[in-house]
Design an enzyme around this catalytic site. Structure first.
Site, PDB file in Angstrom:
ATOM      1  N   PHE A  41     -15.410   9.150   3.733  1.00  0.00           N
ATOM      2  CA  PHE A  41     -14.754   8.526   2.579  1.00  0.00           C
ATOM      3  C   PHE A  41     -15.042   7.017   2.582  1.00  0.00           C
ATOM      4  O   PHE A  41     -14.998   6.380   3.630  1.00  0.00           O
ATOM      5  CB  PHE A  41     -13.250   8.757   2.698  1.00  0.00           C
ATOM      6  CG  PHE A  41     -12.447   8.142   1.597  1.00  0.00           C
ATOM      7  CD1 PHE A  41     -12.204   8.845   0.423  1.00  0.00           C
ATOM      8  CD2 PHE A  41     -11.962   6.853   1.720  1.00  0.00           C
ATOM      9  CE1 PHE A  41     -11.472   8.269  -0.592  1.00  0.00           C
ATOM     10  CE2 PHE A  41     -11.235   6.272   0.693  1.00  0.00           C
ATOM     11  CZ  PHE A  41     -10.984   6.988  -0.456  1.00  0.00           C
ATOM     12  N   THR A  98     -16.932   5.060  -3.098  1.00  0.00           N
ATOM     13  CA  THR A  98     -17.201   6.403  -3.664  1.00  0.00           C
ATOM     14  C   THR A  98     -15.905   7.159  -3.880  1.00  0.00           C
ATOM     15  O   THR A  98     -15.784   7.949  -4.783  1.00  0.00           O
ATOM     16  CB  THR A  98     -18.087   7.234  -2.718  1.00  0.00           C
ATOM     17  OG1 THR A  98     -17.394   7.385  -1.470  1.00  0.00           O
ATOM     18  CG2 THR A  98     -19.415   6.531  -2.478  1.00  0.00           C
ATOM     19  N   ASP A 146      -5.577  -4.479   6.442  1.00  0.00           N
ATOM     20  CA  ASP A 146      -6.150  -4.376   7.769  1.00  0.00           C
ATOM     21  C   ASP A 146      -7.672  -4.370   7.748  1.00  0.00           C
ATOM     22  O   ASP A 146      -8.298  -4.807   8.685  1.00  0.00           O
ATOM     23  CB  ASP A 146      -5.610  -3.136   8.505  1.00  0.00           C
ATOM     24  CG  ASP A 146      -5.804  -1.863   7.710  1.00  0.00           C
ATOM     25  OD1 ASP A 146      -6.405  -1.939   6.609  1.00  0.00           O
ATOM     26  OD2 ASP A 146      -5.369  -0.805   8.178  1.00  0.00           O
ATOM     27  N   LYS A 158     -15.125  16.559  -1.823  1.00  0.00           N
ATOM     28  CA  LYS A 158     -13.757  16.565  -2.332  1.00  0.00           C
ATOM     29  C   LYS A 158     -13.372  15.108  -2.568  1.00  0.00           C
ATOM     30  O   LYS A 158     -13.807  14.217  -1.829  1.00  0.00           O
ATOM     31  CB  LYS A 158     -12.807  17.244  -1.330  1.00  0.00           C
ATOM     32  CG  LYS A 158     -12.617  16.497  -0.008  1.00  0.00           C
ATOM     33  CD  LYS A 158     -11.647  17.258   0.859  1.00  0.00           C
ATOM     34  CE  LYS A 158     -11.025  16.429   1.969  1.00  0.00           C
ATOM     35  NZ  LYS A 158     -11.946  15.893   2.971  1.00  0.00           N
ATOM     36  N   ASP A 160     -13.322  16.194   8.932  1.00  0.00           N
ATOM     37  CA  ASP A 160     -12.431  15.138   8.436  1.00  0.00           C
ATOM     38  C   ASP A 160     -11.216  15.055   9.344  1.00  0.00           C
ATOM     39  O   ASP A 160     -10.381  15.949   9.370  1.00  0.00           O
ATOM     40  CB  ASP A 160     -12.023  15.480   6.991  1.00  0.00           C
ATOM     41  CG  ASP A 160     -11.184  14.382   6.375  1.00  0.00           C
ATOM     42  OD1 ASP A 160     -10.776  13.455   7.107  1.00  0.00           O
ATOM     43  OD2 ASP A 160     -10.952  14.449   5.156  1.00  0.00           O
ATOM     44  N   ASP A 214     -10.238  -6.107   2.974  1.00  0.00           N
ATOM     45  CA  ASP A 214      -8.971  -6.707   2.535  1.00  0.00           C
ATOM     46  C   ASP A 214      -8.961  -8.215   2.747  1.00  0.00           C
ATOM     47  O   ASP A 214      -8.094  -8.913   2.230  1.00  0.00           O
ATOM     48  CB  ASP A 214      -7.792  -6.132   3.352  1.00  0.00           C
ATOM     49  CG  ASP A 214      -7.411  -4.736   2.887  1.00  0.00           C
ATOM     50  OD1 ASP A 214      -7.619  -4.461   1.685  1.00  0.00           O
ATOM     51  OD2 ASP A 214      -6.922  -3.957   3.705  1.00  0.00           O
ATOM     52  N   ASP A 241       0.850  -1.178   0.000  1.00  0.00           N
ATOM     53  CA  ASP A 241       0.000   0.000   0.000  1.00  0.00           C
ATOM     54  C   ASP A 241       0.884   1.226   0.000  1.00  0.00           C
ATOM     55  O   ASP A 241       1.878   1.267   0.707  1.00  0.00           O
ATOM     56  CB  ASP A 241      -0.890   0.000   1.245  1.00  0.00           C
ATOM     57  CG  ASP A 241      -2.068  -0.932   1.056  1.00  0.00           C
ATOM     58  OD1 ASP A 241      -2.614  -0.947  -0.053  1.00  0.00           O
ATOM     59  OD2 ASP A 241      -2.428  -1.649   2.007  1.00  0.00           O
TER      60      ASP A 241
END
Lengths: 193, 698, 575
Positions: B377, B381, B534, B411, B344, B538, B307
């Site tokens: 988030f 999307t 994690d 954003k 956020d 996944d 990652d």
């Protein structure tokens, strides 16, 4: 494939290939050889006065002092060309040392003082090695010349003429064909009766 | 590389471990234990035979007792040294297990009954599915998942890391481990493991080696060693008839000595220690492998999926610039960005807020409670933002309110925003793409901001590649390992970072499904793939990958899907895991080669010694010029025993590993362990022979 | 040692190197079923054979079916050979009227020729009829070689296969190997040999009267047709007792070169076939280089030892120094036309491969000169090796080498993209184990029982060498001998016959099993982390593993045979 079927294939395969490889092939080769290389395919036999005296390739025994001698033979009766064999003496076998010592003693008188070439006192692999080394031939020249009442240089020249060199100057060892040399000897210096 | 002094600062010759290993070495002499190791079992049988014959000799007063006694003693020592090596390797694990056991103190849990009332239950009484309440200061009784609440938890008992971590319900930080302590707040936890099956239990049995099974390569190697042992058994047993033929029959002691020196005792004695130590090395790196098989697979890996965030780049990207579209003011863009990022909590979000506040003095309107809804988030999307549904309050006092239209600010990645705008039948101005591209080309992450159907501009997020990564990837490449960077960034950004970091390939705008596809494609080509993960999403990929390293902070699902757990939750560790896997295999190969190569010198010591009496000329083969036949044989046996002890540190630490291509590794290791293995015993045996002679032992 | 001697050895190796590529590429085409230039003639023949025998060319076999077919064929053809010897008195082409061969000798000979050993406990010219020689012995020279070739190819296919599970069709491989490769080469070779003076006839033995008046019987026969396949098929069973020392089997230095060239031609070319079929030509050459190195090491030792001679002969008065007129050296049991260099070379070649033809007696070599052929056999004859047998033999060693050293690159060992795991190691070790067991166990029993010691001809350490050589030769399917041993006894005929069968089928079925296992595996793509099998380092590693495995197994026994004899010979001791 089932085992039975496989066994059938194995049997058929044995039969078919035996016919091809075990019969057709050697017979075919024999036929062609007999046509194309008749002398060689039959062993290059040498006739003298209508009598077959031997094969160019098969050594034979000479014991008379007027002939060049071949190498010692280890076949059960010397120079038995129907039962090829070597001595099989190992390097530390007492019999080997004794045999070589005896051979040396028997040729020593031919050319006193000269070193005895090893091939002249050791047995060959086949039991009828047709050749001796040029050294072994030259070693015998004094005796043969004496017996043939010829000069040593003439006999030596004959040996030289019958010395085969290496193939392409590379392969094998220089050698003298004893049977051919002796036949030439008989021609050039006929034995006194 | 972070090491954790608390649990892992054990030196190889820690006196406590050595003491325990010495006792275990004796205990392991039990034939049932020995039979698991065919090579050493043969030595033990040889030792028993020698002892029996020695006793006979002593009782009948015949024989050459001094020599025979020494040989017998050294034969037993050979067995003991091998057992000691294994016990040493296990001892390190056992010491760690003891530390862990202390964390598994019996606790009393507050279980919620069917009626919602709390009842006190001892921890072992809990079953899967029970719900317990844990408050600050209490120890979490068993593994579970937080279903309500948020708390800071001290996990140092497991990880050795003293800084507390946050655990909260929902999302990817919900798993808690039995034996860890809640420091603040309270949580409701649903139990996910029955007693004896908890993470801590598994961890204890893993480090103790109780659950250890032979790995595929170890099995194959054992077959090779057993085969060689039988070959030497045949060679030595048939030597006696040859000796009889030659008029030089040999004593049982000499034949057993020859046999023990020839069979691969060095590797045979150290093989299991190497395997245990390999697992132990992982534990020292705070990684738990669920099986030795996974460690071996790590050595075989062809492709590493890494990652980007946290592994290749520092976790926090920084907002560095606001780039408005023509016709939009800097201030408007900054304000929208600020609004979208206020709730956020990610480092990126906070960096946007501070950039907007400090540089552009953007002031978001103040809102009444509940006026705004944060849109978080998600991987699907791939954008976040806020919905402002109610009127904004203007001015103080609040007597008058002016209704403003609802605003929806987002954003996110360019393509995500693009989709969003179009979904509202908005237009994406042509000028946007060049801006996005410019940022991406520079290796930044372009974050497009849109309000409603109107795109406003781009936030430039700067990614910072960790130092030293380029070299590490170059090493990996030399080892024949391909690195693939996984990122949610768009392809341009990804390409820029990929080239800056020096990875071989990248997967941009990656969804969990993309990851899975990539793994399957690599595997179809016969490659082995390693990855970290994690999140719950996944889990399938972690299960599919040949080496799946789950972060300890991750969800229970991820931890169960992977075959390793990193207690430090450090994704970079994958690289070390691969190196440890390789080192394990190399150590085995090196010591096997060394062991077999050693035999040459032993032949030159023992064979002339055996037959020089019958054939004095064989003295010519005694090229080491050993003093006497007895001394030669004794020296070879002593060397053979001592080399096991001498190599214990190497077996436990693993051979020195430098990342390099296979050809270079092979050349180096063949030189050191192959050629070295041929030459070294000549010196060693000669030296021992000098000592033996000096002491008058033979 | 002379410059000319070295040039001859170099010339020989150069011709072998030259034929490797064209013949290897040709064989790859044949076994891949691709068209070849011989197809117009051979293809109809091939189709006919398949029709007559009911073989389905398209059928692909797993390793087990392949092995069963092979075993059935070997059993049936061995029984036929046994019957043929027992019944030869009633069969055609028996001008010397030889009677039936004794049962134990017939068993021994049937086992010997079926297994490509061609150990001869009999003397050809005084035992076997022309029919038995042609349809029995020469026939097996073809098919035992073809069987070995088939197994080698099946192994290579197993390496190259991608998760296929099958390794070809035994019958197709057998027939293709015979018709496209062995038979055409044998035809050309036989005619060349006749041109050199090798006899080819069906006449009775000639009786001649020698110059000095003695009577000499000269054995004849269809020799050339057998001689050609005897060498090309690495069989080695001579038409005559003296084998390639007999002037009718090997008359000239050129026929001698040809004989040696024929032994190495197919085995050497198979390294190229290996490279071609697995897509790693450089690997093929790396294997070739390892083999060439071991060959040179062997011939150097043998040539040096024989040229140096036997100090005991010098003390007996023979002059062993080399000169332009004499090759000098230890000439006992050697022929003048070949001299020292060619006999040492021949002995090395014939035992590097599993041929066993000899042009001089190994028993009469010096101690170290005799150690070379013995050690070559004990390294399982993988220096080029027998037709096919050398290839699958070396592949077993490669698997061991890759496994031992492969771990040292930090990966599960891989060979050409195939993982080497427990099963492969198990099968590879099985061959090593069985090979050492049959040789050492039977030699051990023979060395301390009268059954065995009664056959010994040369006393002292050399006698142990004779026993060790016999069982090594039988297990390695070589067939050459320390010929002094009286091996035509019930004990030796039986135990050596068993040893040959074990040495053949235990060396051949495990490789097939490995092939089957490899063929099912995924192909791991190559990277810089892959174990290198194309480098000089690999060649060196392979040499090391071959020598170390062989030396570790046999050094104790050898130390009481040739090694100690060497020191005794130097010090002048005799037995």
């Amino acid at each position: 494939m089932s085992l039975a079927r496989n066994l059938l294939v194995a049997t058929l395969m044995t039969v078919v290939t035996t016919l091809l490889l075990g019969v057709l092939y050697p017979l075919g080769i024999t036929a062609v050889s007999q046509l194309a290389f008749r002398d060689k395919a039959n062993g290059q036999l040498i006739a003298r006065n209508g009598v077959t005296v031997g094969s160019r390739l098969i050594g034979q025994g000479f014991s008379k002092p007027g002939y060049f001698h071949s190498r010692p033979s280890a076949t059960s009766t010397p120079y038995d060309a129907a039962n090829s064999a070597g001595s099989q003496y190992g390097p530390t076998n007492r019999k080997l040392v004794d045999a070589v010592r005896a051979n040396v003693a028997s040729v020593r008188g031919d050319n006193p003082g000269a070193p005895v070439p090893v091939d002249l006192v050791t047995t060959s692999a086949s039991g009828f090695d047709p050749h001796i080394s040029p050294a072994a031939a030259l070693f015998q020249v004094p005796r043969v010349a004496r017996e043939r009442h010829a000069s040593e240089s003439d006999v030596r020249a004959l040996v030289s003429a019958h010395t085969e060199g290496r193939t392409f100057g590379l392969l094998g060892e220089p050698r003298v064909n004893v049977l051919e040399l002796n036949l030439a000897l008989d021609d050039r210096f006929p034995p006194s009766r | 590389m972070a090491t954790h002094p608390k649990t892992h600062a054990l030196s190889i010759w820690d006196p406590h471990i050595v003491r325990r290993a010495s006792i275990d070495a004796l205990r392991k002499l039990h034939p049932r234990t020995m039979a698991r190791n065919p090579v050493m079992f043969v030595v033990e049988i040889g030792s028993v035979l020698a002892t029996w014959r020695l006793a006979q000799g002593i009782l009948s007063g015949s024989g050459h007792v001094g020599f025979e006694l020494q040989i017998t003693g050294w034969l037993w020592l050979t067995v003991l040294f091998a057992n000691f090596a294994e016990a040493m390797a296990e001892g390190r694990g056992k010491a760690q297990a003891d530390t862990l056991r202390r964390a598994r103190t019996e606790t009393v849990a507050n279980r919620e009954g069917a009626d919602g009332m709390l009842e006190q239950v001892p921890a072992p009484g809990l079953r899967k599915g029970d719900v317990v309440r844990v408050t600050a200061g209490e120890v979490i009784p068993v593994d579970g998942e937080i279903i309500e609440g948020v708390a800071s938890v001290d996990e140092s008992a497991i990880t050795g890391e003293s800084a507390p971590v946050i655990r909260e319900s929902g999302g990817d930080r919900s798993a808690v481990t039995g034996g860890t302590r809640v420091l603040s707040d309270w949580i409701r936890v649903r139990i996910t493991a029955n007693p004896g099956e908890t993470f801590l239990d598994r961890m204890i049995s893993l480090v103790e080696g109780a659950a250890r099974q032979k790995t595929p390569n170890e099995i194959a190697l054992n077959i090779l060693l057993a085969g060689l042992t039988i070959v030497f058994l045949i060679a030595v047993i048939t030597l006696q008839p040859f000796a009889v033929y030659s008029g030089a029959p040999q004593s049982l002691f000499v034949l057993i000595s020859l046999l023990v020196c020839l069979i691969p005792t060095t590797i045979g004695g150290l093989l299991s220690a190497i395997g245990i130590a390999g697992m132990d090395r992982l534990v020292q790196h705070n990684v738990l492998a669920m099986s030795g098989r996974a460690v071996e697979a790590a050595g075989d890996v062809h492709t590493l999926l890494l990652d980007k965030t946290g592994t290749i780049t520092l976790g926090n990207r920084q907002a560095s610039d606001f780039l408005p579209l023509p016709g939009v003011s800097q201030a408007r863009l900054a304000e929208a960005a600020l609004l979208a990022s206020l709730p956020d909590e990610t480092p990126e979000g906070r960096s946007i807020v501070s950039l907007a506040r400090e540089t552009y003095r953007a002031q978001g309107p103040r809102f009444a409670e509940g006026d705004m809804t944060f849109v978080p988030f998600t991987a699907q999307t791939r954008m976040s933002g806020v919905d402002l549904r109610l009127a904004a309050a203007v001015g103080h006092g609040g007597s008058t309110t002016t209704l403003v239209p609802s605003r929806a600010i987002r954003k996110g990645a360019a393509d995500a925003i693009d989709r969003w705008v179009r979904a509202q039948e908005g237009q994406v101005p042509a000028q946007l793409a060049p801006i996005v591209e410019r940022v991406a080309r520079a290796g930044g992450t372009p974050l497009v901001v849109a309000e409603g159907a109107e795109p406003l501009g781009v936030i430039h997020l700067k990614d910072i590649v960790k130092s030293g990564m380029r070299e590490r990837f170059a090493h990996l490449r030399a080892m024949g390992i391909k690195t693939v960077m996984i990122t949610g960034d768009n392809p341009l950004t990804a390409a820029a970072i990929a080239s800056e970091a020096g990875v071989d390939d990248f997967l941009a705008q990656a969804t969990p499904e993309d990851k899975m596809t990539l793994i399957k494609r690599e595997q179809a080509e016969g490659k082995l793939v390693a990855m970290t993960g994690d999140g719950t999403n996944d889990a399938p990929a972690l299960a599919q990958a040949d080496v799946g390293v789950a972060m300890n902070t991750g969800t229970q699902a991820a931890k169960e899907a992977g075959n390793m757990v990193d207690l430090d939750s450090n994704p970079t560790k994958l690289i070390e895991i691969v190196e440890i896997g390789k080192q394990l295999l190399i150590t085995r190969g090196a010591l096997t080669t060394f062991s077999i190569a050693n035999d040459l010198a032993k032949y030159f010591a023992i064979i002339p010694a055996m037959f020089v009496v019958a054939f004095p000329h064989l003295q010519a083969l005694n090229i080491m010029r050993l003093q006497t036949p007895e001394s030669a044989i004794l020296s070879a046996v002593i060397f053979n025993a001592l080399i096991i002890i001498a190599l214990v540190p190497l077996a436990l630490r693993g051979v020195k590993y430098r990342p390099a291509g296979a050809a270079a590794l092979l050349r180096r290791n063949l030189l050191v362990y192959g050629l070295g293995g041929i030459l070294f015993p000549f010196l060693g045996i000669k030296a021992i022979d000098l000592i033996v002679a000096a002491l008058g032992l033979a | 040692m002379t410059l000319n001697g070295w040039l001859q050895i170099l010339f020989f190796l150069a011709t072998v190197a030259l034929v490797t590529r064209p013949l290897g590429a040709y064989m790859a085409r044949v076994f891949n079923g691709e068209p070849t230039w011989l197809a117009p003639v051979v293809r109809p023949c091939e189709r006919l054979v398949f029709r007559l025998t009911g073989v389905d060319e398209q059928h692909e076999m797993r390793w087990t079916e392949y092995a069963v077919s092979l075993l059935l064929f070997s059993i049936v053809s061995m029984l036929v050979l046994y019957a043929m010897q027992r019944l030869q008195a009633f069969l055609p082409w028996n001008p010397q009227h030889f009677p039936a061969v004794a049962p134990d000798l017939a068993f021994n000979t049937a086992a010997s020729f079926t297994t490509n050993t061609n150990w001869q406990a009999y003397s050809g010219e005084s035992t076997m009829s022309y029919f038995t020689q042609m349809a029995g012995l020469a026939y097996h020279n073809f098919v035992s070689a073809a069987v070995g070739l088939a197994v080698a190819i099946a192994f290579v296919r197993g390496i190259a296969a991608r998760e296929r599970g099958t390794i070809g069709n035994f019958w197709v491989d057998l027939v293709r190997g015979t018709l496209y490769i062995l038979l055409p080469i044998a035809i050309v070779g036989a005619l060349f040999l006749v041109s050199q003076g090798v006899v080819q006839n069906l006449r009775a033995y000639d009786t001649v009267h020698t110059v000095e008046g003695a009577v000499q019987t000269i054995a004849q026969g269809p020799v050339a047709s057998q001689e050609a396949i005897k060498q090309f098929g690495t069989n080695g069973g001579g038409f005559f007792n003296a084998n390639s020392a007999h002037p009718f089997e090997n008359p000239t230095p050129l026929s001698n070169w040809f004989a040696m060239f024929a032994i190495f031609a197919i085995p050497s070319a198979l390294t190229y076939t290996l490279g071609r079929m697995t897509g790693s030509q450089r690997h093929g050459w790396a294997v070739w280089a390892a083999m060439a190195f071991l060959f040179v090491a062997g011939v150097t030792t043998a040539y040096w030892a024989e040229a140096r001679g036997n100090p005991l002969l010098t003390s007996a008065g023979a002059d062993q120094t080399v000169s332009a007129l004499s090759s000098g050296g230890n000439m006992e049991g050697k022929e003048v036309r070949f001299g020292i260099a060619n006999t040492a070379l021949f002995a090395t070649v014939t035992t590097d491969a599993s041929c066993g033809a000899v042009n001089g007696w190994h028993d009469s070599f010096t101690a170290l000169g005799g150690l070379v052929p013995l050690a070559n056999i004990q390294l399982s004859e993988v220096v080029f090796g027998g037709v096919g047998a050398g290839m699958y033999g070396v592949l077993v060693y490669i698997i061991l080498a890759v496994f031992i050293a492969g771990l040292m690159v930090g990966r599960t060992p891989e060979y050409l993209g195939k993982k080497i795991q427990a099963f492969e190691v198990q099968m590879a070790m099985l061959t090593v184990l069985v090979f050492s067991l049959v040789i050492l166990a039977f030699t051990a029993v023979s060395s301390v029982t009268t059954h065995g010691t009664a056959g010994i001809f040369n006393a002292g350490p050399h006698g142990l060498s004779e026993l060790l050589y016999a069982y090594s030769s039988a297990a390695g399917n070589n067939g050459s001998a320390f010929g002094g041993l009286s091996a035509n006894t019930l004990w030796f005929n039986t135990t050596l016959g068993l040893t040959m069968l074990i040495g053949r089928f235990f060396m051949l079925i495990p490789p097939l099993a490995i092939a089957g296992s490899l063929s099912r595996k995924k192909l791991v793509p190559e990277s810089s982390g892959t174990f290198p099998v194309t480098t000089p380092l690999f060649s060196g590693l392979l040499v090391g593993v071959i020598v170390i495995v062989g030396a570790l197994t046999f050094f104790p026994a050898l130390s009481l045979g040739p090694v100690v004899e060497h020191f005794l010979m130097q010090s002048g001791q005799v037995f």
